[in-house]
Design an enzyme around this catalytic site. Sequence first.
Site, PDB file in Angstrom:
ATOM      1  N   PRO A  86      -0.496  37.930 -32.642  1.00 40.07           N
ATOM      2  CA  PRO A  86      -0.527  36.555 -32.124  1.00 40.07           C
ATOM      3  C   PRO A  86      -1.908  35.937 -32.287  1.00 40.07           C
ATOM      4  O   PRO A  86      -2.922  36.598 -32.066  1.00 40.07           O
ATOM      5  CB  PRO A  86      -0.155  36.732 -30.648  1.00 40.07           C
ATOM      6  CG  PRO A  86      -0.542  38.136 -30.322  1.00 40.07           C
ATOM      7  CD  PRO A  86      -0.317  38.929 -31.575  1.00 40.07           C
ATOM      8  N   CYS A  87      -1.927  34.679 -32.683  1.00 41.33           N
ATOM      9  CA  CYS A  87      -3.180  33.930 -32.842  1.00 41.33           C
ATOM     10  C   CYS A  87      -3.072  32.637 -32.045  1.00 41.33           C
ATOM     11  O   CYS A  87      -3.022  31.538 -32.607  1.00 41.33           O
ATOM     12  CB  CYS A  87      -3.449  33.645 -34.317  1.00 41.33           C
ATOM     13  SG  CYS A  87      -3.646  35.119 -35.330  1.00 41.33           S
ATOM     14  N   GLN A  88      -3.020  32.782 -30.729  1.00 43.86           N
ATOM     15  CA  GLN A  88      -2.811  31.619 -29.868  1.00 43.86           C
ATOM     16  C   GLN A  88      -4.021  30.698 -29.832  1.00 43.86           C
ATOM     17  O   GLN A  88      -3.924  29.567 -29.386  1.00 43.86           O
ATOM     18  CB  GLN A  88      -2.452  32.097 -28.458  1.00 43.86           C
ATOM     19  CG  GLN A  88      -1.151  32.873 -28.417  1.00 43.86           C
ATOM     20  CD  GLN A  88      -0.926  33.587 -27.098  1.00 43.86           C
ATOM     21  OE1 GLN A  88      -1.863  33.815 -26.344  1.00 43.86           O
ATOM     22  NE2 GLN A  88       0.316  33.948 -26.833  1.00 43.86           N
TER      23      GLN A  88
END
EC number: 2.1.1.37
Length: 915
Positions: free
Chosen positions: A520-522
């Site tokens: 994830p690359c929030q």
Amino acid sequence: MAPSSPSSARPTRASGRKRSAMAEEIHQNQEEEEEVVAASTAKRRRKAASSGKKPKPTPKQAKPAVAGMKKKGETEKTEPVVDDVCAEEPDEEELAMGEEEAEAEEQAMQEVVAAVAAGSPGKKRVGRRSAAASGDHVPEFIGSPVAAAEAHSNWPKRYERSTAANKPEEDDELKARCHYRSAKVDNIVYCLGDDVYVKAGENEADYIGRITEFFEGTDRCHYFTCRWFFRAEDTVINSLVSINVDGHKHDPRRVFLSEEKNDNVLDCIISKVKIVHVDPNMDPKAKAQLIEHCDLYYDMSYSVAYSTFANISSENGQSGSETASGISSDDAGLETSSNMPERTATLLDLYSGCGGMSTGLCLGAALSGLKLETRWAVDLNSFACQSLKYNHPQTEVRNEKADEFLALLKEWAVLCEKYVHQDVDSNLAGSEDQEDADTLDKDEFVVQKLIGIRYDGTGRKKGVYFKVQWEGYGPEEDTWEPIDNLSDCPLKIREFVQEGRKRKILPLPGDVDVICGGPPCQGISGFNRFRNRDEPLKDEKNKQMVTFMDIVAYLKPKYVLMENVVDILKFADGYLGKYALSCLVAMKYQARLGMMVAGCYGLPQFRMRVFLWGALSSMVLPKYPLPTYDVVVRGGAPNAFSQCMVAYDETQRPSLKKALLLGDAFSDLPKVENHQPNDVMEYGGSPKTEFQRYIRLGRKDMLDWSFGEEAGPDEGKLLDHQPLRLNNDDYERVKQIPVKKGANFRDLKGVKVGANNVVEWDPEVERVYLSSGKPLVPDYAMSFIKGKSLKPFGRLWWDETVPTVVTRAEPHNQVILHPTQARVLTIRENARLQGFPDYYRLFGPIKEKYIQVGNAVAVPVARALGYCLGQAYLGESDGSQPLYQLPASFTSVGRTAVQANAVSVGTPAGEVVEQ
């Protein structure tokens, strides 16, 4: 299955009882609780450390834990049960995200218009270079020209006559009068095949090339042709070469040979450069000796198309036989044997969610003849872990953070080295006798068995913890103890480690053949107003990209497949996408990057995602499967990745299947009400389309061997056909949305569409109110996207597709209502839009199930990739081309021969745009 990471306070039975209280009480009493826990733990640990025995607690009946999951009262605060009812109104974040999506859609459309205006880049190579001439010397060719017949044979296009009607363009090949084998520049003789530095533009490092031609042009000028080498910083990686994150570093002497060539005037040559070819699988010592006395070396090729770094098939730099289209295919079709494949490979699924990516990869690999087994999976969401474990019972599913998983792997290697690989019998000989000889205090008892292991990276005492089963007590009394507390129990530790190594409960370097995952690359989310554009990796929300690559670096799998959103190629000039690619190349992996659209592989949703292949130099680099369904791909990519869209060339006319629509996906499912409490039910009817027949197949027919040769549970039943229950107000609103295509809140009483497609209140209609006293048309619907949105309470239709399957089912700012029923789409309907087989069961509250489905990789996309992976793994493809045309039988493998019943689902709506 391993439990979640421990909380900051040490879990004991005393603390576990406190933590079973309501969340509000936990928050109010947290500091007091930690003091009590610390005091009780300290006392017990002193006992355990000295004797390996545990103080006797006051027995208490504990609630049974979910199979394979952590007991909440022992190791973490109890999570409140999520109410499976739609919120009354969208919160600020929900509305902001909707507006962000609308802005992104508008921007994508503008990019398309701009691309059309500028002209399609097609297959034009963006790596072209033109060297700047300099110097006062007069370069010259040496010797006699190459014989005309030989020159015409070797370079035929140079001697083709151009028609007078066609004016020469920049990309046109220069025409030659004659060719030579050598030339002199600055009194240095250069021959064909020499590697040279070539004058670059101002403030640029000199180019590096291999001379492939010397010729005199029809304009009487002297030219040479160079096949270019690329430094790492000359490739798409660009500025990422200079960063140093956890040892990620490129060798400045390493270059990459390309197929790119350009013609330049002879006096652009500066000097010779010594470049050697290094076999990527060469012994490190031999490699060091080989490159010791050279200026540069190369072990891979580079191509702008699909940002490819790949092996070079021979030392002379020839990249193998390539077709003109760069596409390979298998016309032989597929073997549809129902027998389990003989060749096996192991898979680790990181950030696995409920398992969509690994499930698809395994299904596709099975079609190619490879039995790919998901041996390990890691995810932070406990419900997703439960879903994956249920559908893949042989998988070691770990519910923990990825960075703690990596820390545990390193500690596990130390334990295996100590208790498995070394002879420890002599050191432990007296340990058991000593343990038995110890006198038990009345408040102590003996460790019966160690049954689990984890790493705590957040608590007060970081390190390895074992789950202890205490003699004379049931599983509800099991506790987690730090390894230091078990120093007097080396035999128990050895027993656990040896058995665990035998079962491979955790992988060691060399155990994993394939790693897949979507870190994830929030931190690049549009709603994150504090995004770090300058240094995205310093944002904690993007650190999982680093962790993913660290795990790859540690385990060194044969293959890597990373999935992510397209924004990693857009945000901060594609920083995160370039970082991932750069890491693989720095680790000496071959790599290839492509963007794929889910609808192109047999789903009625668009959903474009990035997929990054990595392969050890000893393996074949997998290809990307070309589309099998006719979906118009729209929405561009940044210039640096403009040649990474997995699609047919504009000049090709492939035979593709008709794009699927919502009616194809779930028109066979029975009607359900707004509130549907049953998660298992009967179909009540037969499938109506080819897709529906396929999606209903059992595991064995799908070539899913998760349960071996046996049929899995619940096959033949309809699972998770449950909608998120609308609250009373929204249910009243939805019942008044007309059953027609394109219906939404604008069809409700009191709404009028004014100029510029902006909604306004109809002055001639008195405002209508619900039975609760709230307005029929909420204010947020009128103001959403400045009154221009068609999404609030929007109804889908049978002949449409969806942009992407969402993780939330609230109808306040998105089109998610069923075509003919007064409800939102069910979990199963969403799961079908993601390509999950009907037998795939989900666990957790209803809202959590939506999240699992929405976050998953579309199964058909992963299935197509899995087929290409299997071919590469088995050596049945050569990796020289980036694209692969799937066999015509690929989309129908495993399907029954029953004829589809006629069903009218309309015609394709045309082009679809990701939002």
